[in-house]
Design an enzyme around this catalytic site. Structure first.
Site, PDB file in Angstrom:
ATOM      1  CE1 TYR A 183      -3.941  -2.066   0.142  1.00  0.00           C
ATOM      2  CE2 TYR A 183      -2.837  -3.193   1.956  1.00  0.00           C
ATOM      3  CZ  TYR A 183      -3.854  -3.134   1.020  1.00  0.00           C
ATOM      4  OH  TYR A 183      -4.762  -4.141   0.936  1.00  0.00           O
ATOM      5  N   PRO A 205     -11.330  -0.855  -2.340  1.00  0.00           N
ATOM      6  CG  PRO A 205     -11.536  -2.484  -0.671  1.00  0.00           C
ATOM      7  CD  PRO A 205     -10.681  -1.311  -1.109  1.00  0.00           C
ATOM      8  CG  HIS A 253      -7.779  -2.885   1.100  1.00  0.00           C
ATOM      9  ND1 HIS A 253      -8.026  -3.565   2.265  1.00  0.00           N
ATOM     10  CD2 HIS A 253      -7.936  -3.790   0.104  1.00  0.00           C
ATOM     11  CE1 HIS A 253      -8.316  -4.820   1.970  1.00  0.00           C
ATOM     12  NE2 HIS A 253      -8.264  -4.983   0.667  1.00  0.00           N
ATOM     13  CB  SER A 263      -7.075 -14.443   6.719  1.00  0.00           C
ATOM     14  OG  SER A 263      -6.891 -13.958   8.029  1.00  0.00           O
ATOM     15  CB  SER A 302     -10.454 -11.774  -2.883  1.00  0.00           C
ATOM     16  OG  SER A 302     -11.262 -10.710  -3.298  1.00  0.00           O
ATOM     17  CD  GLN A 303     -15.141 -17.817  -0.366  1.00  0.00           C
ATOM     18  OE1 GLN A 303     -16.174 -18.241   0.123  1.00  0.00           O
ATOM     19  NE2 GLN A 303     -14.004 -18.477  -0.266  1.00  0.00           N
TER      20      GLN A 303
END
Length: 645
Positions: free
Chosen positions: A90, A103, A328, A444, A542-543
């Protein structure tokens, strides 16, 4: 193991033990790296890379030296990768935040009867935000625990405590994540954006917290004030939509004036931003709502009615288009999902507390933020507006609801829905391009102290073998289903490695960054063309599953790539696919069509073979293979694969 303190208030101390992020074995990472890349680059290039990796990892070589230094860093810090990762992912990035980084979560379309109806919704939403923040501040949020394989393991909660007290300040070379510590800076105000103007809504007046009716009253005043053209200020929110270096340069010009410094300080210390949007004039379908959340439709619509540096920014449109846009860097998707689901349930389950009388006898007029402009600043704003408009025109988005089946069908095949969908994405990309590419799927690592994410590399050799079989008219169903199971198992094993701290991306990043700290010449492995290719995530996925009706979206991370966010539901699968019109290699509609066809073919394959062929013994009786006989980790668990970063 360190004790993770959850910053308890006023002497109340609660703690729980979390392990440190491990440093994977060097040889394991290097071997896995070669395996991941062998089928994604030309053989000549791979052979060159193989020689470079061998030299890097040999006994007494550069790799062993850097590994030793990384282990020393791990001994001295709570999380050896956190700062490296945050800066690389980032703070060092120079692209504009809209589309490229931030997002958005798109709420269900609201049916407002008039403007006041939308303001009631906004007031109720703000009330829910304050209630959720109070739960955070009092540490009343229940601790998240891992499920499945390592059930009962507590997960790091620090990301929750950075939802409302952080701000990403632009820098010329590197941004700064400001964290307002409780008790040092009291966050007793929010910023309300209306007609490209910014207003301070104080939440505490004369020592009393505003009630919901008070908040509504103040919002009505703000709307009326925003309509006053004589006091209208320039659309300074546009600056936050620009490239980070450009915004930092403009900020340096702005803060030469004290009034601008004061306005910026008020925004930087706010709890959140609430954007009251006018009707966009666009249709209110899923794709249009997603676009309005990601970039506001440009400066001609709502693109200037935003402040993209603030992590939590709620949008309430007069036409019912609502959602949240997030900076984010402070937190991952699971935290955003938890917060927004709480708010959606609050909105539908808690009655609006609109009494006849306000709790404060005299409410002061909300303060409009004032900016001092100049010819130079006006010129910079015009350039910002043009660059935002180019970004808006370039984004190719398609939000698609696949209704032929959902995750329940996949579970009946004893397959992981997440792994299955990842393989379907590989098939779609192969159908469109005749090859596989470096793919990012976030995993994660919150089971570790200050854990954020690592990467599951979904473009496996097994996935390539499967997609080749599916596109080979000579391949039999038995071969195809075997290849599918091989790909599912490989994806699952990669997931388990990543969530247990054994992924390769964070490790390689750490080795690279510690070499910089030591002022070494950059090791050849990190200058190699294959390493560059490995970090160009043409497919970023990504889910982001939700239990309420809403969905997430984001943009691609490279100019010739796709951003694909998916939300598996019981009877359907929702996909938000983005790409850029400027690339001749991509088309969101074409990708969606290939994805649809592939999902239907995979269902047909499973349906034809499950009658005559049982699932492989390694996965019999469970949807995902485990390790050491332990139950597998469900892909839809909150601590697995819920975000791209």
């Amino acid at each position: 193991m360190p004790i993770l303190e959850r910053e308890p208030p006023k002497g109340r101390r609660e703690s729980y033990v979390l392990p440190k992020v491990p440093v994977p074995p060097l040889r394991q990472t290097l071997d896995k790296y070669l395996t991941c890349m062998k089928h994604l680059v030309e053989d000549e290039q791979y052979q060159n890379t193989k020689a470079i990796v061998k030299k890097f990892g040999e006994s007494g070589g550069t790799g062993e030296f850097l590994q030793k230094k990384l282990l020393e860093r791990s001994e001295k810090t709570y999380n050896w990768v956190y700062d490296y990762w945050l800066e690389d992912m980032y703070l060092n990035q120079r692209l504009a935040l809209p589309v490229n980084s931030n997002p958005a979560m798109v709420f269900p379309k609201q049916n407002f009867t008039d403007r006041k109806d939308s303001l009631r919704f906004a007031a109720h939403l703000i009330t829910g935000v304050l209630e959720y923040k109070e739960r955070i501040d009092s540490r009343a949020l229940p601790v998240d625990f891992a499920r499945g394989q390592l059930a009962g393991t507590p997960l790091c909660m620090k990301q929750y405590y950075r939802l409302f007290n952080t701000y990403r300040q632009p820098g010329l070379k590197r941004d700064t994540l400001l964290i307002h510590q409780p008790g040092v800076v009291e966050q007793e105000h929010i910023i309300v954006a209306c007609k490209n103007q910014f207003f301070v809504l104080d939440l505490v007046v004369k020592g009393k917290k505003l009630k919901e009716m008070d908040i509504l009253t103040q919002l009505e005043k703000i709307v009326k004030m925003a309509e006053n053209r004589e006091e209208r200020q320039p659309p300074f929110g546009l600056f936050t939509s620009d490239g980070r270096t450009e915004w930092a340069q403009a900020r340096d010009v702005l803060i030469k004036e004290s009034v601008n410094r004061e306005s910026l300080a008020v925004i930087e210390s706010c709890l959140c931003v609430v954007c009251l949007d006018e009707p966009s004039g666009m249709d209110c379908g899923d794709t249009s709502r997603a676009l309005l959340m990601l970039h506001g439709g440009g400066h001609e619509k709502m693109g200037a009615n935003r402040w993209y540096d603030k992590p939590m920014q709620f949008v309430v449109g007069e036409d019912g288009v609502c959602g949240t846009v997030c900076e984010h860097s402070p937190f991952e998707g699971i935290v955003l999902v938890a917060c927004t689901e709480y708010l959606m349930k609050f909105m539908t389950g808690s009655p609006s507390k609109m009494g006849r009388a306000t709790s404060v006898s005299e409410l002061p007029t909300p303060r409009r933020l004032i900016w001092k402009t100049s010819t130079q600043i006006d010129s910079l704003l015009k350039a910002c507006a043009q660059r935002l408009q180019s970004l808006v025109r370039n984004l190719d988005m398609d939000v698609h609801k696949f209704e032929a089946y959902g995750k329940e069908f996949i579970k009946k095949q004893k397959m992981s829905p997440d792994a299955y969908i990842q393989i379907a994405l590989q098939l779609a990309f192969y159908r469109c391009n005749g090859r596989l590419v470096s793919t990012y799927e976030s995993a994660s690592i919150r089971r570790f102290h200050e854990g954020r994410v690592d990467n599951i590399r979904s473009a496996t050799p097994e996935a390539l073998a499967f997609v080749k079989a599916m596109t080979d008219i000579k391949a039999s169903d038995s071969e195809k289903i075997k290849r599918l199971w091989d790909a599912i198992n490989a994806q699952t094993n990669n997931t388990i490695l990543a969530i247990t701290g054994m992924g390769i991306d964070n490790h390689l990043l750490g080795l690279r960054e510690i070499s910089k700290e030591l002022n070494m010449d950059m090791p050849e492995i990190f200058m190699d063309k294959t390493y560059v290719t490995s970090n160009q995530f043409i497919l970023s996925t990504s889910q982001v599953p939700t239990t309420v009706e809403m969905f997430c979206c984001y943009g691609p991370v490279v100019p010739n790539g796709y951003g694909c966010c998916y939300n598996p539901q019981s009877e359907h699968l929702l996909f938000s696919v983005t790409s850029f019109h400027g690339s001749t290699e991509t088309s969101s509609a074409v990708f969606i069509k290939a994805l649809d066809e592939g999902l239907l073919e995979m269902r047909g394959l499973c349906s034809r073979t499950n009658k005559s062929q049982a699932a492989p013994s390694s996965t019999t009786g469970h949807s995902r293979p485990g390790v050491g006989g332990k139950p597998p980790i469900p892909p839809e668990s909150r601590n697995v694969t819920l975000w791209r970063f």
